[in-house]
Design a protein around this motif. Structure first.
Motif, PDB file in Angstrom:
ATOM      1  N   GLY A  16      33.686  46.294  36.647  1.00  0.00           N
ATOM      2  CA  GLY A  16      33.658  45.038  37.419  1.00  0.00           C
ATOM      3  C   GLY A  16      34.945  44.770  38.185  1.00  0.00           C
ATOM      4  O   GLY A  16      34.922  44.547  39.406  1.00  0.00           O
ATOM      5  N   LEU A  17      36.099  44.805  37.468  1.00  0.00           N
ATOM      6  CA  LEU A  17      37.354  44.446  38.144  1.00  0.00           C
ATOM      7  C   LEU A  17      37.781  45.504  39.161  1.00  0.00           C
ATOM      8  O   LEU A  17      38.435  45.193  40.153  1.00  0.00           O
ATOM      9  N   ASN A  33      33.136  37.607  34.199  1.00  0.00           N
ATOM     10  CA  ASN A  33      34.129  37.971  33.178  1.00  0.00           C
ATOM     11  C   ASN A  33      34.682  36.735  32.471  1.00  0.00           C
ATOM     12  O   ASN A  33      34.869  36.727  31.247  1.00  0.00           O
ATOM     13  N   PHE A  37      38.283  50.972  32.549  1.00  0.00           N
ATOM     14  CA  PHE A  37      39.243  50.498  31.546  1.00  0.00           C
ATOM     15  C   PHE A  37      38.722  49.203  30.914  1.00  0.00           C
ATOM     16  O   PHE A  37      38.250  48.302  31.598  1.00  0.00           O
ATOM     17  N   ARG A  38      38.794  49.164  29.572  1.00  0.00           N
ATOM     18  CA  ARG A  38      38.394  47.953  28.845  1.00  0.00           C
ATOM     19  C   ARG A  38      39.413  47.674  27.766  1.00  0.00           C
ATOM     20  O   ARG A  38      39.867  48.612  27.098  1.00  0.00           O
ATOM     21  N   VAL A  39      39.799  46.412  27.624  1.00  0.00           N
ATOM     22  CA  VAL A  39      40.802  46.082  26.598  1.00  0.00           C
ATOM     23  C   VAL A  39      40.182  46.309  25.227  1.00  0.00           C
ATOM     24  O   VAL A  39      40.721  46.999  24.367  1.00  0.00           O
ATOM     25  N   LYS A  94      32.135  35.810  30.031  1.00  0.00           N
ATOM     26  CA  LYS A  94      31.960  36.820  28.974  1.00  0.00           C
ATOM     27  C   LYS A  94      33.126  36.828  27.982  1.00  0.00           C
ATOM     28  O   LYS A  94      32.930  36.951  26.784  1.00  0.00           O
ATOM     29  N   TYR A  95      34.349  36.730  28.521  1.00  0.00           N
ATOM     30  CA  TYR A  95      35.519  36.851  27.654  1.00  0.00           C
ATOM     31  C   TYR A  95      36.079  35.482  27.298  1.00  0.00           C
ATOM     32  O   TYR A  95      37.276  35.307  27.136  1.00  0.00           O
ATOM     33  N   ILE A  99      44.332  38.448  28.125  1.00  0.00           N
ATOM     34  CA  ILE A  99      44.512  39.905  28.198  1.00  0.00           C
ATOM     35  C   ILE A  99      45.954  40.214  27.790  1.00  0.00           C
ATOM     36  O   ILE A  99      46.897  39.603  28.323  1.00  0.00           O
ATOM     37  N   GLY A 131      29.416  44.934  29.182  1.00  0.00           N
ATOM     38  CA  GLY A 131      30.447  45.354  30.158  1.00  0.00           C
ATOM     39  C   GLY A 131      30.443  46.868  30.377  1.00  0.00           C
ATOM     40  O   GLY A 131      30.050  47.637  29.501  1.00  0.00           O
ATOM     41  N   THR A 132      30.872  47.244  31.536  1.00  0.00           N
ATOM     42  CA  THR A 132      30.924  48.678  31.861  1.00  0.00           C
ATOM     43  C   THR A 132      32.344  49.141  32.186  1.00  0.00           C
ATOM     44  O   THR A 132      32.605  50.316  32.329  1.00  0.00           O
ATOM     45  N   GLY A 133      33.259  48.188  32.338  1.00  0.00           N
ATOM     46  CA  GLY A 133      34.633  48.560  32.715  1.00  0.00           C
ATOM     47  C   GLY A 133      34.767  48.821  34.211  1.00  0.00           C
ATOM     48  O   GLY A 133      35.790  49.336  34.659  1.00  0.00           O
ATOM     49  N   ASP A 168      40.045  30.720  33.033  1.00  0.00           N
ATOM     50  CA  ASP A 168      39.211  30.538  31.836  1.00  0.00           C
ATOM     51  C   ASP A 168      40.076  30.236  30.630  1.00  0.00           C
ATOM     52  O   ASP A 168      41.288  30.443  30.647  1.00  0.00           O
ATOM     53  N   SER A 191      33.475  44.497  25.037  1.00  0.00           N
ATOM     54  CA  SER A 191      32.914  44.746  26.355  1.00  0.00           C
ATOM     55  C   SER A 191      31.490  45.266  26.242  1.00  0.00           C
ATOM     56  O   SER A 191      30.591  44.841  26.960  1.00  0.00           O
TER      57      SER A 191
END
Ligand code: ADP
Length: 464
Positions: A419-420, A357, A403-405, A360-361, A390, A415-417, A385, A410
């Motif tokens: 990971g976290l 992440n 959940f994805r911001v 990625k972000y 966020i 991203g799949t939402g 990072d 994502s």
């Protein structure tokens, strides 16, 4: 109920019989003392009279006040011949009596007998008349005591009545109690049946604070938990289906476009095939993460001592290519001896997802700093990072499944939402906590705090 009836019968039998026996014995004991006392008093008085006759014995009886309405007094000489009888019109005068009591008294003994047969107590006492150790005759007393027998009968009757009242009352109480208990059990049963039929909304209403009320309250809590889990499961299935539907719909649209458009150029077909490939990669990723989530729930593997530094190094190695492609600098510092009770697979998921992440972000030219250190009784793993950050209001939600911001970003980064949420579930399994500090537009820092594990001389690990 039958057991209760038997117990009650035993108790009542004891209550009715035992006191009556005691009273009967008391009456007999008192009579023994009284009659032997009177017989001895009379015998002592008669022992001093030189010539025993009906007249002087009768006078002694009167003087000593030994006459009773229900008493017969007989005196014999030393041969057992009757010389006095208190009963008027006695036919015993001059006769040798062979009553066992008289015979026993003639042999020098004091005797007393009593028979109780419902209507009366029949009591006999006899004692020898002695003068200077010489037998001169016997005194014999007989009493028929109806009063004591009547008293005993009345008491027995009253006891029976009280017992009967007790039976009726306790049977009534037992029935009421049984009914109330039955009602309470029925309420529990209804709750269990509702739950069995899948209705976890149902709550048992039970007053009081007894065991049944506590069971009902535990049942309600359990139903609430199952209901919450059930809702979470439904939401998860619905979210997962939705996530799978989107790439599938894209694939369908792209493949329809290719098959239905006869004049489509080779370049466009290649372009569409590339998009289809992208969606398939995405589907694979979602499936992998769904499997990973399931694994956290299903894991039965025992925790063991893990060296987090090894796992961090492995994850950094694997993600270095991603970092290079994103033009992000990876920097890691690992202290030795950061041991935790966990599983390598779980730790890997935590470390990998956080670093992935952070790459990625991030932004081009950005940096990711991974630090592993022991502090007191904790092992701290932080991933910092210099990325997009966020927004504050989303910081608590990023650990929710799907959940994805920013959905687009994502999606674009694969991203799949999930990971976290996987990170959070593994952390919970290892009794670890996660702290997130993030400033929108500036970057984020995720810090996972594990309990430090100390290894004893036998190689066994224990948390601090
Ligand atoms: P995803 O597969 O979408 O990355 P995650 O569960 O890993 O799903 O993360 C949830 C969301 O949290 C991401 O979609 C992203 O919006 C946000 N997020 C996670 N990590 C970071 C990070 N290091 N910087 C900024 N945003 C992040």
């Amino acid at each position: 109920m039958a057991v209760y009836a038997v117990l009650l019968a035993i108790v009542l039998a004891i209550v009715n019989i035992y006191p009556m026996r005691i009273m009967e014995n008391k009456i007999i004991d008192t009579a023994r003392v009284d009659m032997l006392d009177d017989a001895s008093t009379l015998a002592a008085a008669l022992g001093n009279i030189s010539t025993l006759s009906a007249d002087n014995i009768g006078s002694a009886v009167s003087v000593l006040n030994l006459k009773r309405d229900n008493r017969r007094i007989v005196a014999t000489d030393r041969y057992g011949v009757v010389i006095y009888d208190s009963m008027s019109a006695s036919r015993l005068y001059g006769q040798v009596v062979t009553f066992s009591e008289v015979l026993a008294a003639l042999s020098g003994q004091d005797v007393f007998y009593c028979i109780h047969e419902g209507e009366a107590f029949d009591k006999w006492a006899a004692t020898p008349i002695m003068n200077d150790a010489v037998l001169r005759g016997t005194v014999y007393l007989y009493e028929k005591d109806s009063n004591s027998a009547l008293l005993l009968r009345n008491i027995a009757y009253n006891l029976r009545m009280v017992s009967l009242g007790a039976i009726v009352l306790s049977a009534g109480c037992l029935l009421l109690f049984n009914k109330a208990l039955g009602n309470r059990f029925s309420k529990l049963l209804v709750g269990v049946r509702e739950a069995r039929s899948g209705n976890f909304n149902y709550r048992i209403k039970m007053s009081g604070s007894d065991e049944l009320a506590r069971i009902a309250s535990e049942f309600n809590d359990l139903s609430a938990i199952i209901q919450a889990n059930d809702m979470a499961r439904r939401r998860f299935v619905s979210d997962a289906s939705h996530e799978l539907k989107t790439p599938l719909a894209s694939i369908k649209l792209l493949s329809d476009s290719i098959s239905q458009n006869k004049n489509i150029s080779r370049e466009t077909v290649n372009e569409f095939l590339e998009d289809i490939n992208g969606e398939i990669v995405r589907l694979i990723r979602i499936s992998e993460e769904l499997i990973a989530i399931n694994k956290v729930d299903d894991v039965t593997e025992e925790k063991y001592v893990c060296d987090v530094a090894n796992t961090v190094k492995k994850a950094v190695e694997r993600l270095r290519v991603n970092a290079d492609m994103a033009k992000v600098r990876l920097q890691s510092e690992c202290e030795n001896g950061c041991l935790v009770l966990a599983t390598d697979d779980g730790i890997y998921h935590i470390v990998f997802n956080l670093i992935e992440n952070a790459i990625k972000y991030n932004r081009e030219g950005g940096k990711v700093r991974i630090r592993l250190r022991c502090e007191g009784d904790k092992v701290l793993l932080s991933v910092l990072d210099t990325g997009i950050g966020i927004p504050e209001h989303d910081q608590r939600r990023v650990f929710e499944r799907f959940f994805r911001v920013d959905k687009n970003r994502s999606r674009a980064t694969g991203g799949t939402g999930l990971g976290l949420s996987i990170v959070k579930e593994w952390a919970d399994k290892f009794d670890a906590t996660i702290k997130l500090e993030s400033y929108y537009g500036e970057g984020s820092e995720f810090t996972v705090s594990f309990p430090l594990c100390k290894v004893d001389d036998d190689g066994e690990g224990s948390e601090q």
